[in-house]
Every structure is written in structure tokens, then in C-alpha cells.
Design a protein around this motif. Structure first.
Motif: not given
Length: 499
Positions: A206-211, A220-223
Motif C-alpha cells: 500500500d505504498q503511496r507518495s505525496v509530492s 499537503l502531507a497533513a491533508a
């Protein structure tokens, strides 16, 4: 007194395929295993049954096992003459406190060995398509902890120097500290527009990325509610993720699929799904529990029936334990429930005589009904269906039943349960997986309300789902894991996932 030995093992970032050969050898030989929570789910599958396994893991914000207690256990068992294997996620010498444990061993005269592991700061970004170095973009890389020891009187990080570092910065364990990290780097002269990428649960299904950029990444990470374990990459290379992303490409790209098979069997199905681009959540809700059994004299047996790969494995293990092998089956016809069980039998050098086209008991019963059988041996799970047995006994066959295991429920931890229910699809390969998943989820109504689409391997599993008040969205035409994958690909093509 015999002095034991300690092996400090790095288990890698989470994908069990990234564990080293030496790591697996050490785990298989261990008398005592002290392990962390972030090791791969299957990391200890090769451990001896009599090995002592002690969970000394730490999760940020959760229960903590004091490092002093871990070291006390390590020393105690080693001083008792045991081979102690300390299994850590990632690499034991990269933010893993392996150096401290090695110092304790040296101080007390305990021989030790270090088995390096693939570290998350390289593997996580790589699985997200981000090279931490790249010609003309980054000629150096720095690994930095985003979570320093709170007992220290002051930080060891020179933020102005770090901001001026001419290369990629990779922060471990820094999710909660993102606002401070970004603020310090910008204050030190790092451009606010510099690319940043966070890779959550890198290399895991379940890897995911936030850029984003240094100025936007904390928001963005908090959202996105990014949580540990995560690594944060700062630098121009972070922008390469969109171009070089390779994980999750294929006809099932964008689909999150829950696999409910027992852990030992889930890997093959999960691998097929991942190879087609799916994001797989392994949520094993059943586990085969071995039972004591004995294999009778086989000299008068005409037919041997296997109803599952688990039964095959247990049968041949017991055959070997009683100093027998496949030669004991000479002259005996072998019948199997389906292709998966047939492959399990072939792995022991035996070619099945009866393989029904539909992997259900009714088809196998019909197939063997024309075979003249005086004595049959049926191997199945305790509580399994008796379709074949009844069909044989109706024809006057003397049937001996062997039950080498029983399928029992396995609970889901809250995080896995949440991920399993938030997926696009859930796959079911047996009636028990259907029943136990509903129980682990909190009831069939929870499954219905989650919006999960359900994929069944065949009619018996479909019937079990309907007994729970659930209707499968697809049923495999070929009642095998491969057939289930084909059904999912066809369904995905017909209704692509929402963006």
C-alpha cells in the motif's frame, strides 16, 4: 558455560523480496529471535518451530519496548549459549540502534555478526521512481533523522549546513516534524520551491507518495494524512517520481485489491496482481492450524484424494517423517480438487490422474465415480466438505479420512482492517475466507457499507458470500487464483477505477 552468539539482521524496508539470503539463513538458524514491528510480514516464516520469538518492536506514538529491555534480553539469551538473531527493519546500522547493540555485545564478550539490509531511504524512493542521486541533478545524498532522541539537550543537526548541502536530503521518521524541517531548510537558504516527495510505507503493497515543494509539503502531507513509516526526499530528484514511477503500471493500475488468502498462499496471488499494477493489501483472515494425524498402510489403497495444497504439504511431510516417499504411492490413482492442488502434488514428483475442469468437489466426485475403487484415502481439512467422500461411499468404497489441519480465523489489526475495507476489491478463494473476513471486518453490513467490490473464485465461495448476505460482483470462470486474476482484469477494463 557455552557462550552464545548474536546476529544483527537488517530485514529491509518491507518488501520480503528485498531480504538478503544471509538474513534468511540467520533467521532459520536462530534459537531466539528479537524482532521489530516493521519487518516484512513473512520475515519469520522460515524460523524453526521451536525458536523463541520476542516482539521488541517500537512504533512511533504507540507502545514502546525500552531499548534497555531489548539489550537485556539479547544479553541474557546469548549468555545462556543461544544463537540470538536481532531482526530490524531496514539496515541495523542506519538509524537502527544496531551500533549500540553491537557495543553491548562487545562490552560483555559476546561474539556478533552484522547482516546489512536494504535501507528505506534508498528503497522507498526507488520504488516511487526517485533516484536519490542523478547526473547533473544530485552528486551526493545525505541521510538525516527527522526524529532525534528527545533526551538530548540540543539538536545534533546543523540546519544551516544541511540547507547548504549540495545534493539530495533524505529524512527518516520525520512526518510529524515536517513543518519544522521545511522551515529550517528554507531559513537556511534552500529554495521554497524546491521539490519534495514523501514516500509512505515504501516497497509495501500500500505504498503511496505525496509530492510538493518545501513551502507546501507540510500542508499537503497533513491533508493526505501521511503516517509513519515514511521517508521524505528533498531536492530536484524528487520531481522525477512522475516520470520514472514504475510500480503499479498495468491493466490493474489504480486498483486497490484486498487478498484474504492464508499468508503462506497469498504471496503468489498478490504477486500476480502487483505485476498487473494493482496495489495489494494482504489481509489474511484464515490460517491453517496443523493437526496430529497418521498415514495408514497404503498397500491396499486404490485412490488418494487431495482437496487442497495445504493437505498435500502436510501429507508429504508426514510421509517423509515416517521414512516413506512418493514411491509409496506406486499403483495408487491420485485425484485433486483443482490446478493449484495439482501443482502442489507435482512438486513432490507425482502426476495427478484426476483433475476436474471445475475446481469444486462435485466435479471431482463425478470424475472419480466411474473409477472402480475398493479403498480410498481422502485428505482434507477438518470440517471440510464431504462431497467426494460421500460419492465414493455411495458406490460402496471403503473410505479412510485424514484431516491434517483445520482452518481457523485470524484477526486483523486495526490498520490492516482499515486498509482492507477501503480497497476497491476484495478477493475470496474459499468459503472460509468469505466467512472469516466478514467476522474480522465487524460483520457483513460493514463490508456492504464500505463499498468494496467482491470477487469470488468459484460457486462454493459465492454460496458462502451469499450466506453472509453479500453478492459477489464477479465470479471466476476458471476456479483458480489465475482465473480470479483474469476476472478482475476483465472487470477493471469494463469499469476503470475513479481517478
Amino acid at each position: 558455560m557455552k557462550t552464545g552468539r548474536v546476529i544483527l539482521v537488517g530485514a529491509g524496508p518491507g518488501d520480503p523480496g528485498l531480504m538478503t539470503v544471509r538474513a534468511l539463513e540467520a533467521i532459520a538458524a536462530a534459537d531466539v529471535i528479537l524482532y521489530d514491528k516493521l519487518i516484512p510480514a513473512t520475515a519469520l516464516d522460515g524460523a524453526r518451530e521451536d525458536a523463541i520469538k520476542l516482539d521488541v518492536g517500537k512504533v512511533g506514538g504507540g507502545e514502546q519496548v525500552p531499548q534497555e529491555e531489548t539489550q537485556r534480553l539479547l544479553l541474557r539469551h546469548a549468555q545462556e549459549g543461544k544463537l540470538v538473531v536481532r531482526v530490524k527493519g531496514g539496515d541495523p546500522f542506519v538509524f537502527g540502534r544496531g551500533g549500540e547493540e553491537a557495543q553491548v555485545c562487545r562490552e560483555h564478550g559476546i561474539p556478533f555478526e552484522v547482516v546489512p539490509g536494504v535501507t528505506a531511504g534508498i528503497a522507498g524512493p526507488a520504488y516511487a521512481g526517485i533516484p536519490v542521486t542523478q547526473r547533473n541533478m544530485a552528486a551526493a545524498v545525505a541521510f538525516v533523522t527527522g526524529h532525534e532522541d528527545p533526551k538530548k539537550p540540543e539538536t545534533q543537526i546543523d540546519w544551516p549546513a544541511l540547507a547548504a548541502f549540495p545534493g539530495t536530503l533524505v529524512f527518516y521518521m520525520g512526518v510529524r516534524a515536517l513543518p519544522r524541517i521545511a522551515e529550517q531548510l528554507i531559513a537556511g537558504g534552500r529554495p521554497a520551491s524546491e521539490p519534495v516527495a514523501i514516500v509512505e510505507r515504501g516497497t509495501l503493497p500500500d505504498q503511496r507518495s505525496v509530492s510538493g515543494t518545501l513551502s507546501t509539503i507540510a500542508e499537503l502531507a497533513a491533508a493526505a494524512e501521511v503516517r509513519p513509516p515514511s521517508v521524505t526526499v528533498v531536492g530536484p530528484v524528487a520531481a522525477l517520481g512522475d516520470e520514472l514511477a514504475w510500480l503499479g503500471r498495468g491493466p490493474l493500475s489504480g486498483c486497490a485489491i484486498t487478498v484474504t488468502r492464508p499468508r503462506a498462499q497469498a504471496s503468489g496471488l498478490a504477486r500476480q496482481l502487483r505485476d498487473l499494477g494493482a496495489r495489494v493489501v494482504e489481509a489474511a483472515v484464515i490460517v491453517p492450524q496443523p493437526l496430529a494425524f497418521a498415514i495408514p498402510d497404503l498397500s491396499d489403497v486404490d485412490l488418494l484424494v487431495f482437496s487442497s495444497p495445504n493437505g498435500v504439504g502436510r501429507f508429504f511431510d508426514e510421509l517423509k517423517a515416517t521414512h516413506r516417499d512418493a514411491r509409496s504411492l506406486f499403483g495408487i490413482a491420485v485425484a485433486v480438487i483443482g490446478p493449484g492442488t495439482a501443482d502442489a502434488v507435482r512438486a513432490h514428483g507425482v502426476e495427478p490422474d484426476f483433475i476436474p475442469t471445475r475446481a469444486v468437489g462435485e466435479s471431482l466426485a463425478e470424475m472419480v465415480s466411474g473409477f472402480d475403487v475398493e479403498h480410498a484415502l481422502v485428505v482434507r481439512a477438518r470440517g471440510g466438505r464431504d462431497v467426494v467422500r460421500n460419492a465414493l461411499e455411495d458406490r460402496g468404497t471403503d473410505v479412510t479420512l485424514i484431516e491434517p489441519y483445520v482452518t481457523v480465523a485470524e484477526q486483523l489489526d486495526p490498520r490492516t482492517r482499515e486498509r482492507a475495507l477501503s480497497a476497491d476489491w476484495a478477493t475470496f478463494t474459499s468459503a472460509s475466507s468469505a466467512r472469516f473476513f466478514c467476522a474480522a471486518a465487524g460483520g457483513a453490513h460493514v463490508v456492504r457499507e464500505s463499498g468494496l467490490k467482491l470477487a469470488s473464485i468459484g460457486p462454493i465461495t459465492t454460496e458462502a458470500l451469499r450466506e453472509q448476505g453479500l453478492e459477489p460482483d464477479v465470479e471466476a470462470t476458471e476456479h483458480t487464483p489465475g482465473g480470479l486474476v483474469d476476472a478482475l482484469v476483465a472487470a477493471s477494463a469494463a469499469t476503470p477505477p475513479a481517478a
